[in-house]
Scaffold this motif. Structure first.
Motif, mmCIF file in Angstrom:
data_model
loop_
_atom_site.group_PDB
_atom_site.id
_atom_site.type_symbol
_atom_site.label_atom_id
_atom_site.label_comp_id
_atom_site.label_asym_id
_atom_site.label_seq_id
_atom_site.Cartn_x
_atom_site.Cartn_y
_atom_site.Cartn_z
ATOM 1 N N GLY A 1 -4.368 11.437 -4.991
ATOM 2 C CA GLY A 1 -4.904 10.645 -3.879
ATOM 3 C C GLY A 1 -3.819 9.862 -3.175
ATOM 4 N N GLU A 2 -4.239 8.979 -2.265
ATOM 5 C CA GLU A 2 -3.302 8.139 -1.509
ATOM 6 C C GLU A 2 -3.127 6.811 -2.220
ATOM 7 O OE1 GLU A 2 -2.727 7.318 3.124
ATOM 8 O OE2 GLU A 2 -4.425 6.205 2.281
ATOM 9 N N TYR A 3 -1.875 6.414 -2.408
ATOM 10 C CA TYR A 3 -1.564 5.142 -3.057
ATOM 11 C C TYR A 3 -0.801 4.261 -2.058
ATOM 12 C CZ TYR A 3 -3.088 7.077 -7.493
ATOM 13 O OH TYR A 3 -3.850 7.603 -8.501
ATOM 14 N N THR A 4 -1.245 3.007 -2.003
ATOM 15 C CA THR A 4 -0.676 2.063 -1.041
ATOM 16 C C THR A 4 -0.196 0.814 -1.784
ATOM 17 O OG1 THR A 4 -2.160 2.837 0.704
ATOM 18 C CG2 THR A 4 -1.120 0.672 1.027
ATOM 19 N N VAL A 5 0.962 0.263 -1.359
ATOM 20 C CA VAL A 5 1.486 -0.950 -1.965
ATOM 21 C C VAL A 5 1.779 -1.990 -0.869
ATOM 22 C CG1 VAL A 5 3.908 -0.165 -1.904
ATOM 23 C CG2 VAL A 5 3.201 -1.910 -3.538
ATOM 24 N N LEU A 6 1.466 -3.274 -1.180
ATOM 25 C CA LEU A 6 1.828 -4.413 -0.352
ATOM 26 C C LEU A 6 2.826 -5.255 -1.129
ATOM 27 C CD1 LEU A 6 -1.651 -5.552 1.077
ATOM 28 C CD2 LEU A 6 0.130 -4.238 2.255
ATOM 29 N N VAL A 7 3.942 -5.575 -0.514
ATOM 30 C CA VAL A 7 4.971 -6.382 -1.162
ATOM 31 C C VAL A 7 5.014 -7.743 -0.474
ATOM 32 C CG1 VAL A 7 7.402 -6.552 -1.777
ATOM 33 C CG2 VAL A 7 6.277 -4.309 -1.677
ATOM 34 N N THR A 8 4.926 -8.807 -1.252
ATOM 35 C CA THR A 8 4.973 -10.160 -0.704
ATOM 36 C C THR A 8 6.182 -10.882 -1.252
ATOM 37 O OG1 THR A 8 2.560 -10.237 -0.517
ATOM 38 C CG2 THR A 8 3.728 -12.359 -0.457
ATOM 39 N N TYR B 1 3.712 -7.600 -6.045
ATOM 40 C CA TYR B 1 3.261 -6.275 -5.599
ATOM 41 C C TYR B 1 1.758 -6.168 -5.802
ATOM 42 C CZ TYR B 1 8.256 -5.456 -6.093
ATOM 43 O OH TYR B 1 9.628 -5.548 -5.986
ATOM 44 N N GLN B 2 1.145 -5.467 -4.877
ATOM 45 C CA GLN B 2 -0.289 -5.188 -5.002
ATOM 46 C C GLN B 2 -0.521 -3.741 -4.592
ATOM 47 O OE1 GLN B 2 -2.897 -7.676 -2.708
ATOM 48 N NE2 GLN B 2 -4.702 -7.102 -3.934
ATOM 49 N N TRP B 3 -1.007 -2.967 -5.578
ATOM 50 C CA TRP B 3 -1.231 -1.528 -5.365
ATOM 51 C C TRP B 3 -2.715 -1.257 -5.149
ATOM 52 C CZ3 TRP B 3 2.334 2.349 -4.989
ATOM 53 C CH2 TRP B 3 3.661 2.044 -5.340
ATOM 54 N N PHE B 4 -2.931 -0.210 -4.361
ATOM 55 C CA PHE B 4 -4.295 0.277 -4.126
ATOM 56 C C PHE B 4 -4.266 1.808 -4.286
ATOM 57 C CE2 PHE B 4 -3.553 -3.465 -1.563
ATOM 58 C CZ PHE B 4 -4.631 -4.274 -1.854
ATOM 59 N N GLY B 5 -5.265 2.375 -4.928
ATOM 60 C CA GLY B 5 -5.347 3.823 -5.087
ATOM 61 C C GLY B 5 -6.332 4.196 -6.182
ATOM 62 N N PRO B 6 -6.680 5.484 -6.281
ATOM 63 C CA PRO B 6 -7.745 5.901 -7.220
ATOM 64 C C PRO B 6 -7.403 5.683 -8.686
ATOM 65 C CG PRO B 6 -6.641 7.807 -6.256
ATOM 66 C CD PRO B 6 -6.154 6.611 -5.492
ATOM 67 N N ALA C 1 2.701 0.259 2.607
ATOM 68 C CA ALA C 1 3.408 1.542 2.504
ATOM 69 C C ALA C 1 2.571 2.475 1.644
ATOM 70 C CB ALA C 1 4.792 1.348 1.915
ATOM 71 N N SER C 2 2.391 3.701 2.124
ATOM 72 C CA SER C 2 1.499 4.639 1.414
ATOM 73 C C SER C 2 2.216 5.934 1.080
ATOM 74 C CB SER C 2 0.261 4.938 2.276
ATOM 75 O OG SER C 2 -0.476 3.769 2.525
ATOM 76 N N THR C 3 1.723 6.596 0.070
ATOM 77 C CA THR C 3 2.215 7.934 -0.298
ATOM 78 C C THR C 3 1.067 8.728 -0.890
ATOM 79 O OG1 THR C 3 3.918 9.169 -1.499
ATOM 80 C CG2 THR C 3 2.910 7.324 -2.651
ATOM 81 N N ASP C 4 1.120 10.033 -0.692
ATOM 82 C CA ASP C 4 0.104 10.916 -1.300
ATOM 83 C C ASP C 4 0.639 11.452 -2.617
ATOM 84 O OD1 ASP C 4 -1.905 10.743 0.663
ATOM 85 O OD2 ASP C 4 -0.786 12.150 1.947
#
Length: 277
Positions: free
Chosen positions: A35-42, A8-13, A51-54
């Motif tokens: 804020g907006e948080y996004t995750v990439l699953v490999t 998993y790799q998350w992005f967000g504030p 996939a993102s969520t606020d």
């Protein structure tokens, strides 16, 4: 969802450090940011679409409890901060404000519209009441002044409007005086005393009014229980006098209550006739 072998790799504030690669990162403290948080699953070598969520982070509520100075035996109100969805006090009440009748520790937990909670505690000290007292002569005669002195506090307020410890009064009738005493804790108590006003005697003297020179007269005082005549005539109610000229006599009369009053009586002495033949 949980995928075996997935990364998993998350992005967000609020994503930092170890939380970047966690499946379900938990953000706390300064990292709990909106804020907006996004995750990439490999899985294997196949990455997913992002996939993102606020996320909205609601700041924790802040509450406190206020209340007045509390004195023993009094009833006071404690006030929790306004504006919350619900309140629950340690004693079970569910209102913003509660009434207390004793000192102690009081706690309230509040819940805001977001479901976040906060608590506040206040320690209430039951300050002692003053022990007021009044000293002074409380039995007087009509027309006589008396001084009443209050004690037991730091400030005083009398029912006659005086705000000093001592008052000087000359009541015309039996009167009750009340003083409110305040101590260093700003707690108050009151006490009263009654000043009894006894009536003065109504003295009177009876006698012949006039006599001839060389004659005696009997003067009788009334209106009291004891008497004091002027001119050294003594303390009896009745005295015999033989003045050589018109004389005014004074008698001081005392009644059963110890009150005194005086009156005078003039005895006229007529000169004897000296006929010529």
């Amino acid at each position: 969802s949980d995928q075996p072998g997935a990364t998993y790799q998350w992005f967000g504030p609020g994503i930092t450090g170890a939380t970047v690669s966690q499946q379900n990162p938990i953000l706390t403290g300064m990292n709990a940011q909106s804020g907006e948080y996004t995750v990439l699953v490999t899985v294997g070598s196949c990455p997913s679409l992002p996939a993102s969520t606020d996320v909205i982070v609601t700041p924790p509520p802040v509450t406190n409890i206020t209340g007045p100075n509390f004195c023993q035996g009094n009833v006071s109100t404690l006030n929790a901060s306004p504006g919350f969805e619900s309140y629950i006090w340690g004693s079970g009440e569910t209102t913003q404000n509660i009434t207390i009748i004793a000192g102690g520790t009081y706690t309230v937990t509040v819940t805001d519209l977001a479901g976040c909670t906060a608590s506040a505690t206040i320690n209430i000290t039951a300050n002692p009441l003053p022990a007021p007292a009044i000293a002074g002569n409380t039995t007087i005669c009509n027309g006589v002044a008396t001084t009443l002195t209050a004690s037991g506090g730091n400030s005083y307020q009398w029912s006659n409007g005086t705000n000093a410890a001592s008052i000087n009064v000359t009541p015309l009738t039996t009167t009750t005086y009340t003083v409110t005493v305040t101590n260093a804790n700003n707690c108050t108590a009151e006490t009263s005393t009654t000043v009894t006003v006894n009536p003065l005697p109504v003295p009177a003297v009876t006698g012949p009014g006039n006599i001839c020179i060389g004659s005696s007269a009997t003067l009788t005082a009334s209106g009291g229980t004891s008497y004091q005549w002027s001119g050294g005539l003594g303390t009896k109610g009745t005295v015999n006098v033989t003045p050589v000229s018109t004389t005014t006599y004074t008698v001081t009369v005392t009644n059963a209550q110890g009150c005194t009053a005086s009156t005078t009586y003039q005895l006229i002495v007529n000169n004897s006739l000296s006929p010529n033949i």
